[in-house]
Write an enzyme that holds these catalytic residues in place. Structure first.
Site, short mmCIF file in Angstrom:
data_model
loop_
_atom_site.label_atom_id
_atom_site.label_comp_id
_atom_site.label_asym_id
_atom_site.label_seq_id
_atom_site.Cartn_x
_atom_site.Cartn_y
_atom_site.Cartn_z
N THR A 170 0.87 -1.19 0.00
CA THR A 170 0.00 0.00 0.00
C THR A 170 0.91 1.23 0.00
OG1 THR A 170 -1.84 -1.07 1.10
CG2 THR A 170 -1.61 1.30 1.50
N THR A 221 -0.84 2.48 6.96
CA THR A 221 -0.86 1.20 6.23
C THR A 221 -0.85 0.08 7.26
OG1 THR A 221 0.49 -0.30 4.87
CG2 THR A 221 1.65 1.51 5.96
N GLY A 224 -6.39 -3.12 7.56
CA GLY A 224 -7.37 -2.05 7.36
C GLY A 224 -8.55 -2.08 8.31
N1 ASP Z 1 -4.49 -1.01 4.78
C1 ASP Z 1 -4.58 -1.78 3.58
C2 ASP Z 1 -5.88 -2.53 3.56
O1 ASP Z 1 -6.34 -2.96 4.59
C3 ASP Z 1 -3.49 -2.77 3.40
C4 ASP Z 1 -2.11 -2.32 3.71
O2 ASP Z 1 -1.89 -1.21 4.16
O3 ASP Z 1 -1.18 -3.11 3.48
O4 ASP Z 1 -6.39 -2.78 2.50
#
Ligand code: ASP
Length: 310
Positions: A170, A221, A224
């Site tokens: 991300t 990140t 989520g």
């Molecule tokens: N936060 C992102 C999600 O949950 C994933 C990530 O940050 O790696 O989709």
């Protein structure tokens, strides 16, 4: 600092067992994004434009889980999420579950600047982006072999070949401009093998993205669902505004003390209008980099460069 980017939280890259080629492209990806944002700031552009430019560069880079190179959902398709926020007036824009915009972060910015809404989802968001003149792509544009193998592995088919690739990906950016306005932007393909229709924190204002001039610009990140439940980035801002904390301790408090208790690890890049920057994380790794006011670019990808906070 005037600009910072991240390339996702997740497993740590260790010098001893990371393919040097992989390390090089990841570092270059972060540095290219910083340069793209730097160009905007040097011309007197806004922090919003700088974060958009930095995130677009990461979306176009297939190493990262945003735009090209996004992970697959359970239907072997791609649904992308992005959001952006302006610190001067807390204007914000987001798109969720888009399938055909080449650069979701640009669609999010247009939602902020050209509509009276904050978030558009699905077909309506894709239509709006196309009608606004943003480049559209068919789903195969986002495809990469590495993400395909990752999906097969997640479904229990084929070899678990995730070794060579990143478990993170991300992307996000935070910036402060000449007017001392801050902005934050985040973009993702979400979680591999996610349910169709699942929406991430990356498109949720207050969870994945937040910006307020008096407190912080933050892009998060990690897991989520936890970041949404814990209102990750707006809580950092609230701890500064109402809890009297400084940027570093507020970000640390949320990422290291609060979110893991809700069951989710991750990281954040946080920057304020004075140029104070921090990037705490509870996940083993957080790919990140920053640009200083005098033009120095630093990227941190290995465990020893960016160890997790305890
Ligand atoms: N936060 C992102 C999600 O949950 C994933 C990530 O940050 O790696 O989709």
């Amino acid at each position: 600092m005037v600009l910072a980017v991240h390339g996702g939280a997740g497993g740590a890259l260790r010098r001893e067992n990371t393919n040097p080629e992989l390390a090089k492209v990841v570092r270059k990806g972060l540095a290219d994004a910083l340069r793209a944002g730097q160009k905007v700031l040097e011309k007197g552009g806004t922090s919003v434009a700088a974060t958009e430019a930095a995130v677009r560069s990461l979306e176009d880079n297939e190493m990262f889980n945003a735009g090209k190179g996004a992970v697959f959902n359970e239907d072997a398709g791609h649904e992308l999420d992005a959001s952006i926020m302006r610190g001067s007036d807390q204007a914000a824009g987001a798109v969720a579950g888009v399938r055909n915009v080449r650069n979701p972060i640009s669609a999010a910015r247009l939602v902020m600047e050209k509509t009276k809404h904050v978030m558009l989802a699905g077909e309506g968001a894709d239509d709006f982006a196309a009608r606004s003149g943003l480049p559209t792509v068919t789903q195969d544009y986002y495809w990469t072999e590495a993400r395909w193998q990752e999906l097969l592995a997640a479904k229990g088919h084929g070899p678990a070949s995730a070794k060579k690739q990143l478990t993170q990906g991300t992307v996000g950016a935070v910036a402060v401009d000449h007017e001392h306005n801050v902005a934050a932007a985040t973009s993702t393909g979400g979680l591999v093998n996610k349910m169709v229709g699942r929406v991430s924190d990356s498109s949720s204002i207050g969870a994945g993205t937040y910006a307020k001039n008096g407190t912080v610009a933050a892009s998060a990140t990690g897991h989520g669902e936890t970041f949404i439940r814990g209102a990750a980035t707006s809580t950092i801002s609230n701890l500064i505004e109402f809890g009297g904390k400084d940027l570093a301790s507020a970000a640390y408090d949320v990422l290291v003390k609060r979110l893991p208790k809700l069951g989710g690890d991750g990281g954040v890049i946080a920057l304020n209008a004075q140029g104070v920057f921090d990037a705490p994380h509870s996940s083993a790794g957080l790919l990140n980099g920053y640009l200083t006011a005098d033009g120095k670019i630093v990227t941190r990808i290995f465990y020893d460069e960016t160890p997790p906070n305890q």
